[in-house]
Design a protein around this motif. Structure first.
Motif, mmCIF file in Angstrom:
data_model
loop_
_atom_site.group_PDB
_atom_site.id
_atom_site.type_symbol
_atom_site.label_atom_id
_atom_site.label_comp_id
_atom_site.label_asym_id
_atom_site.label_seq_id
_atom_site.Cartn_x
_atom_site.Cartn_y
_atom_site.Cartn_z
ATOM 1 N N ALA A 231 16.458 6.897 -28.761
ATOM 2 C CA ALA A 231 17.434 7.333 -27.763
ATOM 3 C C ALA A 231 18.524 6.284 -27.573
ATOM 4 C CB ALA A 231 16.734 7.616 -26.431
ATOM 5 N N PHE A 232 18.144 5.006 -27.610
ATOM 6 C CA PHE A 232 19.148 3.938 -27.510
ATOM 7 C C PHE A 232 20.034 3.920 -28.750
ATOM 8 C CE2 PHE A 232 16.513 2.118 -24.115
ATOM 9 C CZ PHE A 232 17.491 1.612 -23.263
ATOM 10 N N VAL A 315 7.904 6.499 -19.363
ATOM 11 C CA VAL A 315 8.697 6.345 -20.591
ATOM 12 C C VAL A 315 9.397 7.644 -20.995
ATOM 13 C CG1 VAL A 315 8.616 5.744 -23.040
ATOM 14 C CG2 VAL A 315 7.320 4.398 -21.380
ATOM 15 N N PRO A 316 8.731 8.812 -20.979
ATOM 16 C CA PRO A 316 9.464 10.043 -21.306
ATOM 17 C C PRO A 316 10.645 10.295 -20.368
ATOM 18 C CG PRO A 316 7.112 10.431 -21.440
ATOM 19 C CD PRO A 316 7.282 9.076 -20.821
ATOM 20 N N ALA A 317 10.453 9.983 -19.061
ATOM 21 C CA ALA A 317 11.548 10.167 -18.116
ATOM 22 C C ALA A 317 12.697 9.212 -18.414
ATOM 23 C CB ALA A 317 11.034 9.948 -16.692
ATOM 24 N N LEU A 318 12.370 7.977 -18.784
ATOM 25 C CA LEU A 318 13.402 7.003 -19.133
ATOM 26 C C LEU A 318 14.129 7.421 -20.404
ATOM 27 C CD1 LEU A 318 14.835 4.307 -18.713
ATOM 28 C CD2 LEU A 318 12.914 3.172 -19.861
ATOM 29 N N THR A 319 13.388 7.927 -21.372
ATOM 30 C CA THR A 319 13.997 8.391 -22.622
ATOM 31 C C THR A 319 14.997 9.502 -22.359
ATOM 32 O OG1 THR A 319 11.996 7.814 -23.877
ATOM 33 C CG2 THR A 319 13.514 9.387 -24.893
ATOM 34 N N ALA A 321 16.577 10.044 -19.572
ATOM 35 C CA ALA A 321 17.714 9.483 -18.840
ATOM 36 C C ALA A 321 18.671 8.765 -19.789
ATOM 37 C CB ALA A 321 17.213 8.519 -17.761
ATOM 38 N N VAL A 322 18.128 8.054 -20.762
ATOM 39 C CA VAL A 322 18.978 7.362 -21.740
ATOM 40 C C VAL A 322 19.747 8.381 -22.575
ATOM 41 C CG1 VAL A 322 18.953 5.891 -23.793
ATOM 42 C CG2 VAL A 322 17.530 5.300 -21.829
ATOM 43 N N ARG A 323 19.065 9.446 -23.000
ATOM 44 C CA ARG A 323 19.748 10.471 -23.784
ATOM 45 C C ARG A 323 20.894 11.103 -23.000
ATOM 46 N NH1 ARG A 323 14.103 13.231 -25.817
ATOM 47 N NH2 ARG A 323 13.772 11.912 -27.665
ATOM 48 N N ALA A 327 24.852 10.956 -23.848
ATOM 49 C CA ALA A 327 25.606 12.199 -24.054
ATOM 50 C C ALA A 327 26.846 12.260 -23.161
ATOM 51 C CB ALA A 327 24.698 13.396 -23.775
ATOM 52 N N SER A 328 26.735 11.711 -21.959
ATOM 53 C CA SER A 328 27.857 11.770 -21.030
ATOM 54 C C SER A 328 28.825 10.623 -21.219
ATOM 55 C CB SER A 328 27.336 11.744 -19.575
ATOM 56 O OG SER A 328 26.651 10.530 -19.311
#
Length: 329
Positions: A231-232, A315-319, A321-323, A327-328
């Motif tokens: 994601a990063f 971690v899934p929630a952070l992933t 959020a990073v995505r 995107a924005s």
């Protein structure tokens, strides 16, 4: 001040990030002390002239290219002899290189040939009168020692990630050097290089590292770490020794006292308790984020930001959020 000679590390004919870091560190040092030139030495099988533009971008005034087919792999004896010969013949205040696998081998050899003081794994360099003063982590990175090196010429290796590559454009010229000894006559010969996964970012060069520990509970849960790194987009995946010993990850991913020592801009520790052996390998990271369900975990003592919670949920929630942020953005 006098000039600085830099070993611009390569793999084959491709420059490594630690080489750019060392050139930038040298450029900053000469600019802060009345000016001087940065001479970047590279040992390559071919194509040395093509490296001038890249090295000049980060502050090299002259690129010293030693070309020989034997430099396709690291020829430690020939490189050390050639670098030391150049250091003797020029008016140099210091010889700089990265504290990489090559740099660890090379610094001691060059210092011995020059009978010069050497400091390795340094994180800060300055000139004080007739001395060179550096900072160097000791005692598993728990203490930062200040070292004073006296003498007309010193040898230094810089910790990977401690000096960011900073653009400082110069119109670098190229000079050809003849190797001081034949690379084909090396006593230690590199027979084979086994590289990790193609396309993966090297831990020593990654600006972001996502590292996982036993708190992930099972090897299949490491996909959460990999997804966050993906994601990063510019992140590498690391692991603790406990995880690599269990066979969850290859030993090349290990970060710590007996593994890789890293200094990324961002280090996210996922399910890592923070044993001192692991902290020794990542404590100098610019920003540390820890995710652990145990609020008393030692990792939180060195973290800049901490999240207390189940890594399988956080971690899934952070992933995600990073995505969304990517995107924005």
């Amino acid at each position: 001040m006098p000039n600085i000679l830099v070993f611009a590390e390569t793999r084959g004919s491709a420059l490594r990030k630690v080489g750019f870091e060392a050139v930038s560190a040298a450029r900053a040092l000469v600019d802060a002390n009345g000016g001087g030139q940065v001479h970047a030495f590279c040992a390559v099988p071919s194509g040395g002239a093509a490296l001038s533009e890249q090295l000049g971008k980060f502050g090299a005034d002259i690129v010293l290219a030693a070309e020989n087919p034997g430099f396709a792999n690291f020829a430690r004896e020939s490189v050390a002899a050639t670098l030391a010969e150049r250091a003797r013949s020029g008016s140099y205040r210091a010889v700089l290189m990265g504290f990489s696998a090559q740099g660890r081998d090379l610094a001691a050899r060059v210092a011995a040939k020059l009978d010069a003081p050497v400091a390795t794994d340094v994180t800060e360099i300055r000139i004080s009168g007739d001395s060179v003063v550096v900072k160097h982590p000791v005692y598993a990175n728990k203490v930062i020692a200040t070292l004073q090196l006296d003498g007309p010429l010193v040898v230094l290796s810089t910790r990977p990630g401690a000096f960011a590559p900073v653009e400082s454009q110069r119109n670098a010229t190229t000079e050809s050097l003849t190797p001081a000894s034949d690379p084909a006559a090396e006593k230690v010969v590199v027979k084979e290089i086994q590289e990790g996964g193609k396309g993966k970012i090297d831990l020593g060069e990654a600006p972001v590292i996502i590292a996982g520990g036993r708190g992930l509970k099972a090897p299949e849960n490491f996909k959460l770490v990999e997804e966050l790194a993906a994601a990063f987009g510019n992140a590498a995946v690391g692991a603790t020794r406990a995880v690599t010993d269990e066979g969850w990850r290859p030993h090349s991913d290990q970060i710590g006292q007996t593994g890789r020592q890293v200094s990324p801009r961002l280090y996210i520790a996922v399910g890592i308790s923070g044993a001192i052996q692991h902290l020794a390998g990542m404590r100098s990271s610019k920003t540390i984020v820890a995710i652990n369900k145990d609020k008393e975990a030692p990792i939180f003592k060195v973290a800049d930001y901490g999240v207390v919670g189940d890594v399988l949920e956080v971690v899934p929630a952070l992933t995600q959020a990073v995505r969304e942020a990517k995107a924005s953005g």
